[in-house]
Each structure stands twice: as structure tokens, then as C-alpha cells.
Design an enzyme around this catalytic site. Structure first.
Site, PDB file in Angstrom:
ATOM      1  CG  ASP A 176      -9.540   2.098   0.001  1.00  0.00           C
ATOM      2  OD1 ASP A 176      -9.067   0.976  -0.249  1.00  0.00           O
ATOM      3  OD2 ASP A 176      -8.899   2.984   0.591  1.00  0.00           O
TER       4      ASP A 176
ATOM      5  CG  ASP B  35      -2.201   0.725   1.066  1.00  0.00           C
ATOM      6  OD1 ASP B  35      -2.290   1.559   0.143  1.00  0.00           O
ATOM      7  OD2 ASP B  35      -3.127   0.490   1.862  1.00  0.00           O
TER       8      ASP B  35
HETATM    9  C1  GLA Z   1      -5.729   1.817   2.320  1.00  0.00           C
HETATM   10  C2  GLA Z   1      -6.128   0.641   1.458  1.00  0.00           C
HETATM   11  C3  GLA Z   1      -7.188  -0.167   2.172  1.00  0.00           C
HETATM   12  C4  GLA Z   1      -6.635  -0.632   3.497  1.00  0.00           C
HETATM   13  C5  GLA Z   1      -6.179   0.538   4.321  1.00  0.00           C
HETATM   14  C6  GLA Z   1      -5.482   0.088   5.567  1.00  0.00           C
HETATM   15  O1  GLA Z   1      -6.769   2.722   2.441  1.00  0.00           O
HETATM   16  O2  GLA Z   1      -6.584   1.072   0.201  1.00  0.00           O
HETATM   17  O3  GLA Z   1      -7.575  -1.252   1.383  1.00  0.00           O
HETATM   18  O4  GLA Z   1      -5.573  -1.534   3.266  1.00  0.00           O
HETATM   19  O5  GLA Z   1      -5.295   1.382   3.593  1.00  0.00           O
HETATM   20  O6  GLA Z   1      -5.053   1.134   6.358  1.00  0.00           O
END
Ligand code: GLA
Length: 687
Positions: free
Chosen positions: A523, A455
Site C-alpha cells: 500500500d 483483497d
Molecule cells: C487494502 C488494499 C488497498 C485498498 C484498501 C481498500 O488496504 O491494500 O489497496 O484496496 O484495502 O480498503
């Protein structure tokens, strides 16, 4: 037919792909000029074409160069901007020769006076109409001879030219966090139009590609010129439409405007690839061409089946415990999940987004015996084990930051802007990338990790590097550092698979896809919203790379209620995952989910490896004898695409026979269940 040929008298090069031709010429002044990009031509035909020499008067149009530079009567968007130590700017080219090797062409140039060399690289493949372009800049001088560095104000990978009459409309995506890749088609302005990211990642707000057409293309018909940049940091693509009839030009490369750095004597600089494709089959064929190209020439493991994933993020947030994850793992395995991924919250003091990034040891309170017991539990259920990481980041409240406050991007006398309470580690520094590789390598080895979700949750700000003499290089070198760590990790652990993520789809591009297996594209897991996001993503990137989870209803982001079946169907259009809180799913829901996971596994080879056709409120996939249609909306007859009229198909579920001619002309009768929003999956097999 040879892929690259050369006509010596006219100094014309011809690149030949299965269904297109591309020609360039070394002009009378030795600068590389654009000749043709479009329908197939023979070398003699290309050699006889005129070039656009619009640089003779201060009022002439611009365009027509393979790589627009500054210097002489040029007034368009420069792809290359340089400044020498004596203040002279721009380039006057001298042609130094070329090299042809299979599908590769290198055209070698140098400045007539200054020690600047530039090789234009072209590559074509036998199975693709995508042409890869990039360049290498070289400082041909030496420090011993007293040569000074050369200032680089802009260095794009390539400039593309589209015939003026066809440069009428642009297709591109806009977006935001939780609303990525929204397709837009706009009339091309008579001006310079800039698409860019200044964030240090390719970004949620624009994705680094563009399609150009005459305004007459649709999914199935029409000429489309498209370009996509293989770069995961800041970027800029500038389109220019000239009202006086000069070619429509598109120049693009790494970095946003205003960044400068110095090329040192003896140093070489390679740009990323800015690839282009000409298609005569509309936007659908254009996308399928990119999908094939990504599979054949970009992805590390294109043919590997993407597993059904469970990811705990929406279910547990930061509340990650051995008991909670073990319970979810048991339920996930029972549904047919193949890979269990523990998301954020397993390490350091990461109980919220305020602390812990950088401290990559299992949280001692939550996992007193490390992650071993959880990994064992996951494997006992027959699943593979994956973990979320965010290696480029640190929270100020972390042991890492307390120990190395100088490792983050920062500038003297400037605040360190925190976003999501975190700062960006400077991956241009080799001590930082060495640290990152070391802990990642140890983590993967210790728990035999199968999968990392990598990420990157914030943009670069105060992107300085105090003490470094040429700090703005970090905009390129940070991204290269990320690439280097991922590449080394994959080399060291050939079984490791990686999902790219940046706050959802903030870093979805051909650069990431060259070293990841799939991308978390948003997300936002609301099935309704996903349809548009997935539609935009599919313009360039193939379904096998598109992670798509089904989560709970009401959706945690949008509060929208949708049936389980509909959520599954929409997520089945890519690499299926489950992200709901399974501890709250009822027995009937779990039973239905089990069935739908097994349906997905059955259609997965067609979805992941088939050709994709975007239909009205539906997506169709086809490979070999099999066709899968995922449709939503109303009862209707849905006209299919890409079949030969003489074929006959049988519906796997009902046994009904359909003639392809009828499916193409009159459509597949769809009966959707009454529950709203409604959806269906139809499987057809060729008889
Ligand atoms: C980002 C990712 C999510 C999740 C969060 C965790 O927003 O896109 O899928 O992994 O971080 O903090």
C-alpha cells in the site's frame, strides 16, 4: 539426457536440470537420504558418493535426510511429526518402490508397522533448475477394520540439504504493512532459525522463501541455494546450521507450529510445493531462474501483456460515486490507461471500513441503477472494467453477518477480535465457499468484469470452527477454499484477470501467483520506499507480476514530495498503474503523464518479459535485441550486465553507439535531470 535416473545397486536417484544435479538414496534402513544438490553429476558419480548417516549415537549431528522424521536417534528439526492412537510417535520407514515418469519421481514409503503411507514427489523441467518437491501422506487403513485416525503434528512439503561449508549466510525478507519485502542478509546462526507466518496468510512480515550461500555470493557470482514455498496461508520454514559439520538443512511447509489435525482412515493429504534451485551465478542469476520458472510453470497467463491500470483507491478512498468515478475514468483514458479498477466502497453500506463487507450488491444510493452505467462509461472510453472485492471478510455491521454469524472463524467463550472492524469468513466451509463463488460468478457475469482485485485485509484470530471434530484443519482448508473459489471463477470466466492483494503485499507467494496475474505488493506508493520493496520482491517474483502505481505528491502515506517523472520511472519497473487523484492534476502534469504512459507502453515488452538485472541504483531489462535501463541517483557511468561483449547497441533517443564491451566494463554514461530525486530511462537496441 534423462531428467530422472536410478542406480539400482545403490538405490540412488539422480535428478538432472540444465545446470544442476540432485541426488537422493534409499538408505540401508529404508529411509530416504540426501546425497547431492549442486553442480552437475553423472549417475555413476552420484551413486559412488557417501551419505551422511548421522543417526548412530545420541551425540551425532543431525541432518542428511530427505524428510526428517521423529524416531530413533534423530534430534534435528522434524519435517514430519505423527502420533498414532496408541501413543506411539514417529516413523520407521519401509521402502515400497518408486515411479519415474519423464521429469517426475515418486518415492513410495510406508511405516513398518502403522498404516501410514508417504510418497515423496520430485519434479524437474527441461527449461529450469528449479526442483519441485512435495509429498502425499496416506492413511492406509480403513474405518471398517477399526483403524484409528493418525495425529499430524507437522507435515512439511520437503527438507532441503545444503553442503555444510556453504550454509553460512541466509538471505530473506522482513517487512510490515506498507513496508513489505525488505531484503536482509544475515550470518546463519548455529541453531534453528525459524521463518514463519501465524496469520493465516503468507504475510507482510516474512515472505516464504530463503536463500543460502557461503557468504561469498554477490549479484553476479557465487553458488546460491534457494527455496520458495507455494503456499498462501500460515507457513513455517526452519533452517538448521550444525556446528559439527552436518549438512545445513531447511525444512518448510504449510501451517505454523502447534497446529494439529487427524488424518482419517483412507484419507490422503497433499502438501503444497516447496521448490528449490541451485545456481552458480549469484543472486542475480538465482532471481532470473525463479522469474523464468514462475513464467513457465506457475503463472496462468505468463505471456499476456499486463495492461496499464487506473485504480481509484488513493484518489477517492470510500467516497465512490458514479460521477466521481466517471470523471476519473475520462481523465485516465485520456492518459492511455487500459483498465479502470473501482476499489473499495462501491457495495453495500460501505462508506467507511466499519460496515458493508459481505453485502456485495452495488450501494443503492451511490449506484441506483447498479454498476452498469459506470461499466458502460469506462468501456465507452475504450478501457476494460475491474472491481475490488474482499470475499473472505465480513463486517459485523453487515446483512451477511446478521444472517450468518456462525460463518466467521470463532471459538466458544472467546471474543471475536475485530481488526479493521472486520471478521474472517471460514472458507474451509463449503457452504461459505459456495456462497462466495455464487455472488462472484453473478457479479462477474452481470457486468462482464475483466479484472478483480482480490483483497484480504486481516489475519486469522480465534480460528475455531465450533461443532467440527477436527477444527485446526481450517488453517489449511481456508487457503484451499480461497484457491478453489479463484480457480473455479477463472475456469468459468476465462477472460477474467485477478490481482492478488492482502493489505498490500500480505499474500505475495507462488501459491497466489499460480492463480492470479499480478500482485499488489504494497500500500506504500512512495517512490523512494518502493525502490526497496520492489528490490525485495524481485528476489523471487518477476516484474510482470508486480503492480506498481504512481500516485500523488506529496505522497498520501509519507508526505514526501517527488517529481512526477521519478514516480513514473519507479513504477515503470513493473506492471504500471496510476492511482493519483487525476481531478487535481494540472494540464502540464497530465501532458507529461500521457507521454510517460506512452513511453511505458513502448518499453513494456522488455520490462514485463525481459530478463531482469539489478544494478546499483538501477534496474536493467533485456529481451532479444532490446535493453531498457531505469536508473535513479547521480550522474555516473553505469556498468550494464548480461550483454555479449561483441555486441553494439544504439541509444534509441540519442542515436549514440555503445560497444557492449565498454558498457560492461566502463558503463553507460548517465546524465540525470537536475531535479531531485532524479531518474532516467535509457532504451538501447542491438545493431
Ligand atoms: C487494502 C488494499 C488497498 C485498498 C484498501 C481498500 O488496504 O491494500 O489497496 O484496496 O484495502 O480498503
Amino acid at each position: 539426457m534423462s531428467q530422472v535416473s536410478f542406480d539400482d545397486p545403490s538405490r540412488t536417484f539422480l535428478l538432472t536440470t540444465p545446470a544442476s544435479s540432485y541426488a537422493l538414496r534409499v538408505g540401508a534402513d529404508d529411509s530416504p537420504r540426501h546425497v547431492h544438490w549442486g553442480a552437475p553429476l553423472a549417475l555413476g558419480q552420484a551413486a559412488a558418493l557417501p551419505t551422511h548417516d548421522g543417526v548412530t549415537s545420541s551425540f551425532a549431528s543431525t541432518g542428511g535426510e530427505e524428510l526428517a522424521v521423529e524416531g530413533g536417534a534423530r534430534f534435528g528439526v522434524p519435517s514430519l511429526l505423527v502420533r498414532y492412537a496408541d501413543g506411539t510417535r514417529g516413523v520407521e520407514w519401509a521402502y515400497e518402490g518408486h515411479a519415474i515418469n519423464g521429469g517426475r519421481l515418486d518415492v513410495k514409503l510406508r511405516d513398518r508397522h502403522y498404516p501410514l503411507g508417504c510418497t515423496l514427489h520430485y519434479a524437474v523441467h527441461e527449461d529450469s533448475d528449479v526442483i519441485e518437491r512435495s509429498l502425499t501422506l496416506r492413511h492406509l487403513g480403513t474405518t471398517e477394520e477399526g483403524d484409528a485416525p493418525i495425529g499430524i503434528l507437522r507435515c512439511d512439503a520437503a527438507g532441503w540439504s545444503v553442503p555444510a561449508a556453504s550454509g553460512i549466510r541466509l538471505s530473506h525478507t522482513v517487512g510490515e504493512w506498507s513496508g513489505e519485502t525488505q531484503l536482509r542478509r544475515i550470518e546463519a546462526p548455529y541453531a534453528e532459525t525459524v521463518f514463519t507466518s501465524r496469520r493465516g496468510v503468507s504475510g507482510h512480515h516474512a515472505n516464504p522463501w530463503l536463500m543460502v550461500d557461503a557468504g561469498d555470493a554477490d549479484e553476479d557470482h557465487g553458488e546460491v541455494w534457494s527455496m520458495a514455498l507455494a503456499w498462501s496461508g500460515s507457513w513455517r520454514i526452519t533452517a538448521q546450521r550444525d556446528h559439527a559439520g552436518g549438512p545445513f538443512t531447511v525444512t518448510g511447509g504449510a501451517g505454523h507450529d502447534g497446529l494439529t489435525w487427524r488424518l482419517q482412515p483412507g484419507e490422503s493429504h497433499e502438501t503444497p510445493v516447496f521448490a528449490g534451485q541451485f545456481s552458480r551465478g549469484g543472486f542475480g542469476a538465482t532471481s532470473r531462474g525463479w522469474h523464468r520458472y514462475v513464467a513457465a510453470h506457475v503463472l496462468p497467463l505468463p505471456d499476456e501483456v499486463r495492461p496499464v491500470i487506473y485504480n481509484s483507491w488513493e484518489a477517492t478512498g470510500w467516497d465512490v460515486t458514479l460521477e466521481g468515478q466517471s470523471a476519473l475514468a475520462a481523465r485516465a483514458a485520456d492518459l492511455g490507461v487500459e483498465l479502470f479498477v473501482v476499489d473499495d466502497g462501491w457495495f453495500g453500506r460501505r462508506v467507511s471500513d466499519r460496515a458493508g463487507l459481505g453485502d456485495w450488491q452495488p450501494n443503492p444510493e451511490r449506484f441506483p441503477c447498479g454498476l452498469g452505467p459506470l461499466a458502460d462509461e469506462v468501456r465507452r472510453h475504450g478501457m476494460r472494467f475491474g472491481l475490488w472485492v474482499e470475499p473472505e471478510m465480513t463486517n459485523p455491521d453487515s446483512d451477511l453477518y446478521r444472517e450468518h454469524p456462525d460463518w466467521v472463524l470463532h471459538m466458544p467463550h472467546r471474543r471475536r477480535t475485530e481488526l479493521r472492524h472486520q471478521l474472517v469468513l471460514n472458507f474451509a466451509r463449503t457452504d461459505v465457499t459456495e456462497w462466495a463463488f455464487t455472488w462472484l460468478d453473478r457479479l462477474v457475469a452481470t457486468y462482464d468484469i475483466d479484472y478483480l482485485k482480490w483483497d484480504m485485509n486481516r489475519a486469522l484470530t480465534e480460528a475455531g470452527w465450533p461443532g467440527h471434530p477436527d477444527a485446526e484443519r481450517l488453517w489449511t482448508d481456508h487457503t484451499r477454499g480461497v484457491y478453489a473459489v479463484i480457480d473455479r471463477l477463472r475456469r468459468t470466466h476465462p477472460g477474467l484477470r485477478i490481482e492478488g492483494c492482502a493489505g498490500g503485499g500480505g499474500r505475495a507467494d507462488l501459491g497466489m501467483l499460480a492463480r492470479t496475474d499480478q500482485i499488489w505488493i504494497s500500500d506504500n506508493t512512495d517512490a523512494n520506499d518502493r525502490i526497496a520493496i520492489q528490490y525485495g520482491y524481485s528476489q523471487i517474483y518477476p516484474a510482470r507480476t508486480m503492480s506498481a502505481w504512481i500516485t500523488d505528491s506529496p505522497n498520501p502515506h509519507t508526505r514526501r514530495r517527488t517529481p512526477l517523472r521519478y514516480r513514473f520511472h519507479v513504477a515503470m519497473a513493473g506492471a504500471l498503474g496510476i492511482g493519483g487523484d487525476l481531478s487535481r492534476w494540472t494540464e502540464p502534469e497530465l501532458a507529461q503523464a500521457r507521454e510517460l504512459v506512452s513511453l511505458y507502453k513502448e518499453i513494456r515488452p522488455v520490462v514485463q518479459f525481459g530478463e531482469q538485472f539489478r544494478l546499483k541504483d538501477a534496474v536493467q531489462y533485456r529481451t532479444g535485441d532490446r535493453v531498457v535501463v531505469i536508473a535513479w541517483g547521480q550522474d555516473r557511468a553505469l556498468c550494464l550486465a548480461g550483454l555479449s561483449p561483441t555486441e553494439v547497441y544504439v541509444d534509441d533517443d540519442t542515436g549514440a553507439e555503445h560497444h557492449a564491451a565498454t558498457l560492461l566494463a566502463h558503463g553507460l554514461p548517465l546524465r540525470l535531470p537536475a531535479q531531485e530525486p532524479t531518474s532516467t530511462v535509457v532504451r538501447l537496441t542491438r545493431r
